[in-house]
Design a protein around this motif. Structure first.
Motif, mmCIF file in Angstrom:
data_model
loop_
_atom_site.group_PDB
_atom_site.id
_atom_site.type_symbol
_atom_site.label_atom_id
_atom_site.label_comp_id
_atom_site.label_asym_id
_atom_site.label_seq_id
_atom_site.Cartn_x
_atom_site.Cartn_y
_atom_site.Cartn_z
ATOM 1 N N PHE A 121 -16.236 1.115 -18.565
ATOM 2 C CA PHE A 121 -14.984 0.638 -17.977
ATOM 3 C C PHE A 121 -15.228 -0.535 -17.022
ATOM 4 N N THR A 124 -14.906 10.193 -6.439
ATOM 5 C CA THR A 124 -14.792 9.855 -7.855
ATOM 6 C C THR A 124 -16.155 9.762 -8.518
ATOM 7 N N ARG A 171 -9.763 12.287 -20.712
ATOM 8 C CA ARG A 171 -9.320 12.877 -19.451
ATOM 9 C C ARG A 171 -10.522 13.253 -18.599
ATOM 10 N N THR A 225 -6.325 -6.602 -9.173
ATOM 11 C CA THR A 225 -6.854 -5.878 -10.330
ATOM 12 C C THR A 225 -7.875 -4.842 -9.881
ATOM 13 N N GLN A 226 -8.716 -5.235 -8.913
ATOM 14 C CA GLN A 226 -9.726 -4.299 -8.417
ATOM 15 C C GLN A 226 -9.066 -3.076 -7.771
ATOM 16 N N LEU A 227 -8.006 -3.355 -7.019
ATOM 17 C CA LEU A 227 -7.240 -2.273 -6.385
ATOM 18 C C LEU A 227 -6.677 -1.334 -7.452
ATOM 19 N N LYS A 278 0.812 -1.220 0.000
ATOM 20 C CA LYS A 278 0.000 0.000 0.000
ATOM 21 C C LYS A 278 0.842 1.265 0.000
ATOM 22 N N ARG A 321 -0.260 6.179 -7.044
ATOM 23 C CA ARG A 321 -1.440 6.999 -7.294
ATOM 24 C C ARG A 321 -1.059 8.484 -7.354
ATOM 25 N N TYR A 329 -17.607 5.598 -17.683
ATOM 26 C CA TYR A 329 -17.300 4.992 -16.396
ATOM 27 C C TYR A 329 -17.975 3.625 -16.288
ATOM 28 N N SER A 369 -7.669 -0.990 -10.540
ATOM 29 C CA SER A 369 -8.651 -0.255 -11.333
ATOM 30 C C SER A 369 -9.242 0.899 -10.528
ATOM 31 N N ARG A 370 -9.270 0.764 -9.204
ATOM 32 C CA ARG A 370 -9.716 1.905 -8.381
ATOM 33 C C ARG A 370 -8.744 3.071 -8.533
ATOM 34 N N ILE A 371 -7.462 2.757 -8.493
ATOM 35 C CA ILE A 371 -6.453 3.810 -8.648
ATOM 36 C C ILE A 371 -6.573 4.440 -10.032
ATOM 37 N N TRP A 372 -6.712 3.593 -11.039
ATOM 38 C CA TRP A 372 -6.784 4.090 -12.414
ATOM 39 C C TRP A 372 -8.033 4.951 -12.628
ATOM 40 N N GLN A 373 -9.153 4.559 -11.987
ATOM 41 C CA GLN A 373 -10.363 5.371 -12.096
ATOM 42 C C GLN A 373 -10.190 6.720 -11.433
ATOM 43 N N ASP A 374 -9.520 6.723 -10.284
ATOM 44 C CA ASP A 374 -9.253 7.997 -9.617
ATOM 45 C C ASP A 374 -8.462 8.922 -10.529
ATOM 46 N N LYS A 404 -0.871 13.388 -14.576
ATOM 47 C CA LYS A 404 -2.044 13.637 -15.416
ATOM 48 C C LYS A 404 -2.159 15.109 -15.817
ATOM 49 N N VAL A 449 -9.019 2.681 -0.507
ATOM 50 C CA VAL A 449 -8.130 1.624 -0.968
ATOM 51 C C VAL A 449 -7.096 1.313 0.106
ATOM 52 N N PHE A 450 -6.750 2.331 0.866
ATOM 53 C CA PHE A 450 -5.593 2.178 1.739
ATOM 54 C C PHE A 450 -5.930 1.922 3.200
ATOM 55 N N LEU A 459 1.784 1.749 -3.526
ATOM 56 C CA LEU A 459 0.645 2.108 -4.380
ATOM 57 C C LEU A 459 0.169 3.531 -4.112
ATOM 58 N N THR A 460 0.343 4.000 -2.867
ATOM 59 C CA THR A 460 0.024 5.404 -2.594
ATOM 60 C C THR A 460 0.903 6.297 -3.450
#
Lengths: 342, 303
Positions: free
Chosen positions: B262, B80, B252, A330-332, A185, A192, B259, A334-339, A199, B70-71, A188-189
């Protein structure tokens, strides 16, 4: 003289195989990825009528195949999806590793982890994932993910990211010094935060973004080897870098479905595309490397010796075959990627 | 006599049912059955590589509103999801308003031409539909990109020295949406304007109403059903739009449609995707009910 000899051979070939394998073959492949010449040659050689259907992502293809009775004989998924196809019992065990032309497989692709012994799959084309950079805009080191994840001022606002979650997550994880499929984690922080910061310098997150490199709208992009080669032939200042932090390579593979209506024809096709001159037709069309020894001889001139299609010796240890992570991870991701994408 | 009547009405009702049964069947197969599948999926857990596992779970619904961090695993309001939803709502509202601002004068113009010319103008409005949406969107891309037609023209004529970044912004998405959905606003508004009795306008003028007052007090209220229909026709497809944000927003700035896609693709979370699409449906439905009720009561005041 030579011409008549080949045509005689062709006619002979036709007459012997016509009776064997008349019929159809239904191919389910990525769009713009199948050489019409290859299909033409295959159907003439075996007198088989070929039908093609396109898909636009591995997930779409898998979802459709999984429903059953899709009517397709062969599908061309990426190697990271092959284990899923095998585990779910979707494939016919055609043993292409034992076929006549299997001797032509390149060493790297002869016995891959995703299909040990090549019991199901035959490589279609292979690729690396790296960065394409317009070197007239940025003159520094391009063998690093830094170009797109911590970009220099010249490139800010001119970067495109191909929206393949696994490719971009791999890049960011490697850039932060992690290993693929990590669930650490703290790391991964950092990943992110890195992506969110990067971005701000990205122009677009778009599959067709690399097409805008030739015109100059985009000056750097996450890219694949064959796509990078195409860009370079359009604009000579575009170069392709393999990041030293680690990069992925992979291949798309021809597999035969368990419920294939034309099983024998599908096997013929698997063997057929392992012949160097046939594999080269595909390469020349899509500009990606064939995983077949001797195919290079038959490449078009712009592809012979192209740097994009090889991994230099000093980079070989940095390459990894891309795999799918555990669903939880993968779920983890994809959450990061969605953010990042929102 | 009475029994004969009963038989006759019975057979009439049977004919009626037979006649509408194909439509009912289509609705059941095409709308209700898939909706039931989606509802079911939203209460299951995601399968390892897409699809669903048949275990009951409310997780997907929780995640529509809340984020499990997540964390550190705490629940917070989902930034989001709300941000994406809000962007979709604002963009489609802006699209609807802009379509109305552009579409109403256009419809009025057409409705006031002589009947022979009207046909031609209406045909012109539908011309864009003859070309595929994707192709038109790519054409817009070429108009507004940095090295595109507009920027090149402006630079060549010396109005600007650096290209204006128009592509891949919310402005680009909005432009694309207005362009695509404008005919859906013009046509119903035209239909309601065309039916209006011209003599009412003359009467108003005779009674010394200024043109603006004629517009506000007579034309707009009478065109209200058309305006409402047009707004609904624009707003609903705009909020679920998928292609435009990808091609003109550059990926972007996601909208809710992207969404949801995806979740069914790379995200491999079908239950969450199902829950999101149902939530979107609920929002649209509530918005519609409020809008129609409001429109109705307004109409009665004037009626």
């Amino acid at each position: 003289m030579k011409l008549t000899a080949t045509s005689a051979a062709l006619i002979l070939g036709l007459s012997t195989t016509v009776a064997l394998a008349e019929g159809n073959l239904n191919i389910y492949n990525w769009g713009e990825y199948t050489s019409p010449e290859l299909i033409d040659k295959f159907s003439k050689t075996y007198n088989i009528h070929v039908t093609q259907t396109d898909f636009d992502s591995n997930d779409t293809a898998l979802a459709k195949v999984r429903q059953g009775s899709s009517g397709f004989d062969v599908v061309v998924p990426s190697q990271s999806f092959i284990p899923t196809y095998i585990q779910e019992g979707l494939l016919a065990e055609t043993n292409p590793g034992q076929m006549e032309n299997a001797k032509n497989l390149e060493e790297r692709w002869r016995d891959p982890a995703f299909d040990p012994g090549r019991k199901y799959s035959v490589p279609w084309l292979w690729y690396t994932s790296g960065v394409s950079v317009n070197t007239s805009v940025f003159k520094g080191d391009i063998n690093t993910w830094k170009v797109i994840l911590d970009p220099p001022a010249e490139l800010k606002g001119k970067i495109n990211i191909v929206p393949e979650m696994n490719d971009i997550m791999f890049a960011a994880i490697k850039f932060e010094g992690g290993t693929w499929c990590t669930s650490d984690k703290a790391l991964l922080t950092k990943v992110r935060d890195r992506l969110l910061e990067a971005k701000k310098s990205w122009l677009s997150i778009d599959y067709s973004g690399t097409l805008k490199m030739a015109s100059g709208d985009v000056s750097a992009s996450l890219d694949w080897s064959g796509s990078a080669l195409k860009r370079r032939t359009q604009n000579h200042s575009i170069a392709y870098g393999l990041p030293k932090e680690g990069f992925t390579y992979g291949s798309d593979n021809v597999v035969v479905l368990k419920d294939a209506p034309n099983l024998e024809n599908a096997k013929l096709f698997q063997n057929f595309i392992m012949a160097p001159e046939n594999a080269a037709l595909n390469s020349t069309f899509a500009k990606y490397g064939a995983a077949i020894i001797g195919a290079e001889k038959y490449y078009s001139d712009d592809m012979k010796g192209a740097p994009e299609l090889t991994i230099p010796d000093d980079m070989k240890s940095k390459g990894e075959l891309l795999t799918l992570c555990d669903p939880k991870i993968t779920q983890l991701y994809s959450r990061i990627w969605q953010d990042v994408q929102k | 006599m009475a029994s004969l009547e009963a038989v006759r009405s019975k057979s009439a009702s049977r004919t009626r049912w037979l006649l509408i049964s194909p439509a009912v069947l289509v609705v059941i197969i095409g709308a209700i059955a898939p909706l039931l599948v989606i509802v079911t999926y939203s209460f299951l857990t995601p399968g390892p590589t897409g699809g669903v596992n048949y275990t009951l779970s409310f997780d997907a619904w929780t995640r529509v509103l809340f984020d499990r961090d997540v964390f550190d695993d705490t629940l917070t309001l989902s930034g989001t999801n709300l941000e994406i939803l809000l962007r979709s709502l604002l963009l489609s509202l802006a699209t609807t308003v802009l379509c109305l601002l552009v579409g109403f004068p256009t419809a009025y113009f057409i409705a006031t031409r002589n009947p022979l010319n009207r046909e031609v103008w209406l045909l012109l409005v539908t011309v864009p539909f003859w070309t595929n949406l994707l192709i038109r969107t790519f054409a817009i891309q070429d108009l507004i990109r940095n090295e595109g037609i507009i920027n090149t023209l402006l630079i060549k004529t010396g109005f600007i020295s650096e290209p204006i970044q128009m592509l891949f912004t919310n402005f680009a998405i909005c432009l694309g949406l207005v362009y695509v959905y404008l005919p859906l606003m013009i046509l119903p508004v035209y239909a309601s304007l065309e039916r209006q009795d011209r003599s009412l306008l003359e009467a108003a003028s005779d009674l010394y109403a200024r043109p603006f007052n004629v517009l506000r007090e007579i034309i707009v209220p009478l065109a209200k059903p058309g305006i409402i229909a047009g707004s609904i026709l624009v707003f609903i497809p705009a909020i679920g739009t998928y292609v435009t944000p990808i091609l003109l927003g550059g990926g972007r700035n996601l909208m809710i449609g992207n969404y949801i896609e995806f979740q069914f693709g790379q995200g491999r979370d079908w239950p969450f995707g199902s829950a999101l699409s149902l939530a979107l449906m609920a929002i649209v439905m509530v918005a519609l009910l409020v809008y129609i009720r409001h429109g109705d009561s307004h109409g009665h005041e004037h009626g």
